[in-house]
Design an enzyme around this catalytic site. Structure first.
Site, short mmCIF file in Angstrom:
data_model
loop_
_atom_site.label_atom_id
_atom_site.label_comp_id
_atom_site.label_asym_id
_atom_site.label_seq_id
_atom_site.Cartn_x
_atom_site.Cartn_y
_atom_site.Cartn_z
CG ASP A 123 -2.93 3.33 6.79
OD1 ASP A 123 -2.82 2.97 5.45
OD2 ASP A 123 -3.62 4.36 7.06
CG ASN A 133 -1.58 1.09 1.28
OD1 ASN A 133 -2.49 1.52 0.12
ND2 ASN A 133 -2.01 1.78 2.48
CB SER A 169 4.57 5.40 4.66
OG SER A 169 5.03 6.38 5.44
CG HIS A 211 -1.18 6.34 4.64
ND1 HIS A 211 -2.42 6.40 4.53
CD2 HIS A 211 -0.80 7.17 5.62
CE1 HIS A 211 -3.08 6.97 5.22
NE2 HIS A 211 -1.99 7.60 6.37
C1 GRF Z 1 -3.10 8.49 -2.68
O1 GRF Z 1 -2.68 9.54 -1.84
C2 GRF Z 1 -2.84 7.53 -1.77
O2 GRF Z 1 -1.62 7.52 -0.89
C3 GRF Z 1 -3.99 7.14 -0.71
O3 GRF Z 1 -4.89 7.65 -1.66
C4 GRF Z 1 -4.68 8.62 -2.50
C5 GRF Z 1 -5.18 7.89 -3.96
O4 GRF Z 1 -5.12 8.83 -4.91
N1 GRF Z 1 -3.69 5.87 -0.42
P1 GRF Z 1 -5.04 8.38 -6.46
O5 GRF Z 1 -6.76 7.89 -6.46
O6 GRF Z 1 -4.23 7.47 -6.71
O7 GRF Z 1 -5.15 9.92 -7.34
#
Ligand code: GRF
Length: 192
Positions: A143, A105, A134, A107
């Protein structure tokens, strides 16, 4: 060949970064998008990249059945690794165990700070001096899995939240594809 699935729920800018970076890659392929929102823009992006999209419906099916269906899809498509990219559902411990492949993932915070949604705004409102991303393994704790990479930049509050958000997304789009490639390399080298 590492077969990749990306799970996303929203705009899909990280999906776009990943799909673009794997385009023309002879050793790895983004085989499918799993999406739980029928109007999400990420579906359009998948179409543009000719990547198959499997829509799932938590409201209709419930988590148990959805995860059973996704496990079957993952096995049927011989997926080797899952990248979550803005997937707004928590995967159960049973799912993580049943699929038996790495789940990664991204984050937008320097974990363990600011878990959950609106992480960039949380860092901004808290007056943090730095902000970042991260990339981590997914465990049953939201997370909370082992961290693979963190990158940070100074949080210049006077530049405003929109600017900070776009800087954090730039970090995501730069580093997620790099880490994704590394993980696929590891999968391929274990096979050889
Ligand atoms: C990103 O900031 C990612 O880190 C988080 O959700 C957001 C998704 O944005 N988990 P996108 O749909 O890829 O534009």
């Amino acid at each position: 060949m590492a077969n990749i699935a990306i799970f996303a729920s929203g705009s899909g800018s990280n999906f776009e970064a990943l799909a673009t970076s794997f385009k023309g890659d002879k050793k790895n392929e983004v085989k499918l998008l799993i999406c739980n929102k029928k109007n999400a823009y990420v579906i359009e992006r998948a179409k543009n990249h000719n990547i198959k999209c499997e829509l799932i419906n938590y409201l209709q099916d419930g988590q148990l059945l959805v995860e059973k269906k996704v496990t079957d899809i993952i096995k049927h498509n011989k997926i080797d690794v899952i990248f979550l990219a803005g997937f707004m559902r928590v995967l159960s411990a049973k799912f993580i165990k049943d699929v038996g492949i790495p789940i990664i993932n991204i984050h937008p915070s320097l974990l363990p700070k600011h878990k959950g949604s609106d992480a960039i705004k949380k860092a901004y409102d808290a007056g943090d001096k730095e902000i970042g991303i991260s990339i981590h393994h997914v465990s049953e704790e939201v997370d909370g899995g082992e961290i693979i990479l963190q990158e940070s930049i100074p949080l210049e509050k006077e530049k405003g939240l929109d600017f900070i958000e776009s800087e954090v997304h730039k970090l995501e789009h730069l580093y997620y594809p790099q880490i994704a490639k590394q993980i696929c390399e590891e999968i391929n080298s274990k096979r050889n």
